[in-house]
Design a protein around this motif. Structure first.
Motif, PDB file in Angstrom:
ATOM      1  N   LEU A 196       0.918  -1.265  -0.065  1.00 44.14           N
ATOM      2  CA  LEU A 196      -0.134   0.017  -0.057  1.00 44.14           C
ATOM      3  C   LEU A 196       0.997   1.295  -0.148  1.00 44.14           C
ATOM      4  CD1 LEU A 196      -2.687   1.572   0.299  1.00 44.14           C
ATOM      5  CD2 LEU A 196      -2.543   1.240   3.069  1.00 44.14           C
ATOM      6  N   THR A 197       1.559   1.204   0.790  1.00 48.73           N
ATOM      7  CA  THR A 197       2.784   2.633   0.877  1.00 48.73           C
ATOM      8  C   THR A 197       3.716   2.889  -0.295  1.00 48.73           C
ATOM      9  OG1 THR A 197       2.944   2.034   3.501  1.00 48.73           O
ATOM     10  CG2 THR A 197       4.582   3.393   2.346  1.00 48.73           C
ATOM     11  N   LEU A 198       4.095   1.658  -0.750  1.00 52.59           N
ATOM     12  CA  LEU A 198       4.967   1.911  -2.009  1.00 52.59           C
ATOM     13  C   LEU A 198       4.366   1.850  -3.246  1.00 52.59           C
ATOM     14  CD1 LEU A 198       7.741  -0.677  -0.917  1.00 52.59           C
ATOM     15  CD2 LEU A 198       7.556   1.828  -0.786  1.00 52.59           C
ATOM     16  N   ALA A 199       2.818   1.511  -3.407  1.00 53.12           N
ATOM     17  CA  ALA A 199       2.163   1.831  -4.545  1.00 53.12           C
ATOM     18  C   ALA A 199       1.536   3.079  -4.568  1.00 53.12           C
ATOM     19  CB  ALA A 199       0.975   0.886  -4.416  1.00 53.12           C
ATOM     20  N   LEU A 200       1.186   3.453  -3.316  1.00 55.51           N
ATOM     21  CA  LEU A 200       0.706   5.080  -3.398  1.00 55.51           C
ATOM     22  C   LEU A 200       1.766   6.003  -3.417  1.00 55.51           C
ATOM     23  CD1 LEU A 200      -1.888   4.788  -0.488  1.00 55.51           C
ATOM     24  CD2 LEU A 200      -2.378   5.048  -2.857  1.00 55.51           C
ATOM     25  N   THR A 201       2.968   5.792  -3.026  1.00 58.16           N
ATOM     26  CA  THR A 201       3.984   6.728  -3.071  1.00 58.16           C
ATOM     27  C   THR A 201       4.349   7.511  -4.416  1.00 58.16           C
ATOM     28  OG1 THR A 201       5.081   6.038  -0.982  1.00 58.16           O
ATOM     29  CG2 THR A 201       6.458   7.378  -2.184  1.00 58.16           C
ATOM     30  N   PRO A 202       4.697   6.345  -5.458  1.00 57.64           N
ATOM     31  CA  PRO A 202       4.920   7.099  -6.801  1.00 57.64           C
ATOM     32  C   PRO A 202       3.548   7.687  -7.209  1.00 57.64           C
ATOM     33  CG  PRO A 202       4.795   4.648  -6.551  1.00 57.64           C
ATOM     34  CD  PRO A 202       4.798   5.124  -5.263  1.00 57.64           C
ATOM     35  N   ILE A 203       2.400   7.272  -6.986  1.00 58.92           N
ATOM     36  CA  ILE A 203       1.240   8.121  -7.441  1.00 58.92           C
ATOM     37  C   ILE A 203       1.205   9.618  -6.701  1.00 58.92           C
ATOM     38  CG2 ILE A 203      -1.263   8.207  -7.398  1.00 58.92           C
ATOM     39  CD1 ILE A 203      -1.227   5.083  -7.340  1.00 58.92           C
ATOM     40  N   ILE A 204       1.517   9.753  -5.612  1.00 58.07           N
ATOM     41  CA  ILE A 204       1.523  10.818  -4.850  1.00 58.07           C
ATOM     42  C   ILE A 204       2.599  11.820  -5.509  1.00 58.07           C
ATOM     43  CG2 ILE A 204       1.886  12.069  -2.582  1.00 58.07           C
ATOM     44  CD1 ILE A 204       0.719   9.698  -1.255  1.00 58.07           C
TER      45      ILE A 204
END
Length: 480
Positions: free
Chosen positions: A81-89
């Motif tokens: 969850l963390t590493l999927a959202l970080t590049p999106i953010i």
């Protein structure tokens, strides 16, 4: 290869981003965030193949602290969850310009490093270090790059910092006491084996609760949330709502419940009631909001209240539904705050009364925003429905009235979210022109929506990943 590789990539990425300079900072940060995501997917495949990707090494002898990272299904789900959202953010921020961009994007990667460490740590003191490290970058992100009046922003951010730091000190005290009972060990497996009295468990449970209730937040410890969400830059708000608050919810399941199960069982109804109170309170206050960002902040408060209630049911359905909803909420709340940012880029206002008529100018954006709104209110076929239904089902097993009251998040949520959509997207056209979404904006929305719809119809991969870990935790709880 083990899970420490992810932390190394993120930490190196944070420094590389800073030293790359302002012009390249965003691209370097995106590159390292994608590298960390790719590494996590490889490690997930290795984990599913039966490989041991956890780490445990002696670190400090006095006190006895181990560099222990436990990569089970639950931890990997939160890391993904963390590493999927970080590049999106990071990618979503490309439409904005930031002064001292190298520091801004470096702090984002350092925060991702700290949050990932929190989800993996299997030593109490190491976990506490990561927990506190995550607070530092978001403090500076909100303080330096936030919006609104500088004095008001400073007050809101300092209040948030003091609240969370004070709660964490109670947790640190609990860890020190537990280590003394465990012959100086902070390892989670040793803490799980402790046989604490009912009185000891009550105080340990309460110390953990203060730290987690502030971070989640659970009422009445929520007073910092709305102002910080509003004053922080949208990237900061995404990090807070999409990932950071999940640290508290995850920690309830990983640390609080297994270490103090007697207290969890004794006061089960009280803590479920507090979670449901957050559902009702957040929904009612959201109905009265005139600022789009604050409305989404209180909507988030309502949803995490339901997740907390599910966590405290001490049932497999409750824990599983809570984790599923954590992940779903992470994606949908990031999407909604990003939609609010896209609107602000065009109209330079977040006041709902000053918006309107976007549908006629941008049908594509309207369609994507509508999908996010429907996912937020748990429409069947979206990821949020899977989590909320499972949580409500678990609440009905405890007491049917818990499920009825918890279900108000769907009813009230549908009302204030659809009313907001009507005011913002329909009605009279704003005097300013709303240009259609750019390619970068469209890609960000498309990825988020794809995740929400795919796992809405097929949540089995995540369910299969987290269930064995949750069963292990429940076995520890039920032994006491």
């Amino acid at each position: 290869m083990n899970v420490s590789t992810i932390l190394i990539i993120l930490l190196i990425g944070a420094f590389a981003t800073y030293f790359s300079g302002d012009k390249l900072a965003s691209k370097v940060a995106l590159l390292f965030s994608l590298a960390a995501l790719g590494c996590s997917i490889v490690l997930l495949n290795n984990y599913n193949a039966g490989e041991n990707i956890s780490v445990i090494n002696s670190w400090i002898t006095q006190p006895k602290i181990s560099f222990a990272l436990n990569a089970d299904g639950l931890g990997l789900a939160m890391v993904l969850l963390t590493l999927a959202l970080t590049p999106i953010i990071i990618f979503s921020s490309f439409g904005n310009e930031y002064k001292n961009a190298k520091s801004f994007y470096g702090l984002i990667l350092f925060m991702a490093f700290a949050m990932t460490g929190t989800f993996l740590a299997a030593d109490g003191l190491l976990y506490y270090i990561f927990w506190e490290l995550a607070l530092i970058p978001i403090y500076f992100i909100a303080l330096i790059w936030g919006n609104g009046d500088a004095d008001e922003r400073r007050k809101a951010v300092v209040k948030f910092f003091i609240y969370t730091l004070a709660g964490s000190l109670f947790m640190l005290t609990a860890f020190i006491y537990l280590s003394q009972k465990a012959n100086g060990s902070f390892l989670i497996e040793d803490l799980y084996k402790l046989e604490l009295s009912a009185c000891e468990q009550f105080w340990i449970f309460l110390a953990f609760f203060l730290a987690y209730a502030i971070k989640i937040p659970i009422i009445p410890f929520h007073t910092w949330q709305a102002n910080v969400y509003q004053k922080a830059p949208t990237v900061g708000t995404m990090l807070l709502s999409g990932i950071m608050l999940k640290m508290g919810l995850y920690s309830v399941i990983r640390w609080q419940l297994p270490i103090a199960p007697l207290a969890a069982k004794e006061y089960l109804a009280i803590f479920i009631a507090l979670g449901i109170a957050g559902v009702i309170y957040g929904s009612i206050v959201a109905l009265r909001q005139k600022n789009l960002k604050k409305l989404l902040a209180y909507s988030s408060l309502a949803h995490v209240g339901l997740i907390a209630a599910g966590s405290y049911t001490l049932t497999l359905d409750g824990l599983r539904g809570a984790v599923l909803q954590m992940i779903a909420h992470g994606f949908v709340v990031v999407g909604l705050f990003y939609a609010a940012e896209v609107i602000f880029r065009r109209f330079e206002t977040r006041n709902i009364s000053e918006l309107g008529g976007i549908r006629t100018q941008s049908p594509k954006f309207t369609s994507m925003f509508l999908i996010l709104v429907l996912a937020s209110v748990a429409l069947p076929g979206t990821f949020n429905f899977v989590g909320e239904f499972t949580v409500l089902y678990s609440l009905s097993q405890i007491n049917i009235w818990f499920a009825v009251l918890g279900g108000t998040t769907i009813i009230l949520g549908a009302y204030y979210m659809l009313r907001m959509f009507q005011h913002v997207m329909l009605g009279e056209t704003n005097s300013k022109t709303f240009t259609d979404v750019t390619l970068n904006e469209g890609i960000s929305f498309a990825v988020i929506i794809a995740v929400l719809l795919f796992f809405g119809f097929y949540p089995k991969p995540i369910t299969d990943l987290i269930t064995p870990s949750l069963e292990t935790i429940l076995n520890v709880i039920n032994k006491n």
